[in-house]
Design a protein around this motif. Structure first.
Motif, short mmCIF file in Angstrom:
data_model
loop_
_atom_site.label_atom_id
_atom_site.label_comp_id
_atom_site.label_asym_id
_atom_site.label_seq_id
_atom_site.Cartn_x
_atom_site.Cartn_y
_atom_site.Cartn_z
N PRO A 52 0.74 -1.08 -0.01
CA PRO A 52 0.07 -0.02 0.07
C PRO A 52 0.97 1.29 0.22
O PRO A 52 0.56 2.35 -0.64
N TRP A 53 1.87 1.14 0.44
CA TRP A 53 2.97 2.33 0.61
C TRP A 53 3.58 2.50 -0.61
O TRP A 53 3.47 3.83 -1.22
N LEU A 56 0.34 4.02 -3.04
CA LEU A 56 0.14 5.61 -2.57
C LEU A 56 1.40 6.31 -2.97
O LEU A 56 0.87 7.46 -3.51
N CYS A 98 -10.50 12.82 0.13
CA CYS A 98 -9.38 12.57 0.76
C CYS A 98 -9.65 12.64 2.38
O CYS A 98 -9.23 11.89 3.17
N VAL A 101 -11.65 9.45 3.30
CA VAL A 101 -10.81 8.30 3.45
C VAL A 101 -9.80 8.65 4.52
O VAL A 101 -9.61 7.62 5.22
N PHE A 102 -9.37 9.58 4.84
CA PHE A 102 -8.57 9.98 6.01
C PHE A 102 -9.25 9.63 7.29
O PHE A 102 -8.67 9.02 8.32
N ALA A 105 -9.60 5.85 7.65
CA ALA A 105 -8.27 5.17 7.74
C ALA A 105 -7.71 5.41 9.12
O ALA A 105 -7.02 4.57 9.78
N SER A 126 0.16 -0.98 7.29
CA SER A 126 -0.13 -1.20 5.85
C SER A 126 -1.24 0.03 5.83
O SER A 126 -1.28 0.87 4.75
N TYR A 127 -2.30 0.21 6.84
CA TYR A 127 -3.41 1.21 6.53
C TYR A 127 -2.80 2.68 6.72
O TYR A 127 -3.59 3.65 6.30
N LEU A 130 -2.59 4.88 3.99
CA LEU A 130 -3.84 5.62 3.64
C LEU A 130 -3.61 7.10 3.92
O LEU A 130 -4.16 8.16 3.39
N GLY A 133 -0.78 8.99 2.66
CA GLY A 133 -0.88 9.17 1.29
C GLY A 133 -2.02 10.29 0.81
O GLY A 133 -2.03 11.16 -0.09
N TYR A 134 -3.01 10.20 1.76
CA TYR A 134 -4.11 11.08 1.64
C TYR A 134 -3.81 12.53 1.94
O TYR A 134 -4.58 13.45 1.47
#
Length: 164
Positions: A52-53, A56, A98, A101-102, A105, A126-127, A130, A133-134
């Protein structure tokens, strides 16, 4: 802007680091399987942790360079003023997404206690990608909005650099 440059550098470091974390154990695992019939048991969990890193990091860099998928039919029909307005609205919609999702997450990261047992790291790392990234995407939206408001020619630059 220094914010964009900093975000690009951080994402480039994330991309190279995660690429190496995914590539090296996977390559070693393939080599070991074909030469010794053995394997590195933790490699699959390491790849799942950093994937995921990796995604993103690439998505943020693509957004930084306006190299994301775009539909240009409507933008080709609009004049410069309306094009800028549309692009600002799009950036605001992305900014809102964003935020959603933030918020989601953060709840997941704070509530997830499951572990990657072989590597001893919480799956919530992993999460966390998010969240980071966002936040970077939101900052990119804000700098794009700033440029759209202050530089009338910027909307044409975005339009010509977007992959259609």
């Amino acid at each position: 802007m220094w914010i964009d440059t900093s975000i690009r550098w951080v994402c480039a470091i994330i991309l190279w680091t995660t690429f190496l974390v995914m590539f090296l154990p996977t390559f070693a695992n393939a080599f070991l399987r074909y030469t010794t019939d053995a394997s590195i048991v933790w490699s699959e969990q390491a790849v799942r942790l950093v994937f995921p890193w990796f995604i993103l990091g690439g998505a943020v860099i693509a957004a930084q360079h306006n190299r994301h998928i775009g539909v240009s039919v409507l933008t080709n029909l609009l004049g410069r003023g309306n094009l800028r307005r549309l692009q600002i609205v799009v950036q605001l919609i992305i900014l809102g997404a964003c935020a959603v999702v933030f918020d989601f997450a953060v709840d997941v990261v704070l509530s997830d206690d499951s572990m990657y047992t072989l590597i001893g790291i919480k799956q919530s790392w992993s999460y966390l990608a998010l969240i980071v990234g966002y936040v970077f995407l939101a900052l990119t939206c804000l700098t794009n909005i700033y440029r759209l408001v202050t530089d009338p020619a910027y909307s044409e630059k975005i339009k010509t650099s977007t992959v259609s």
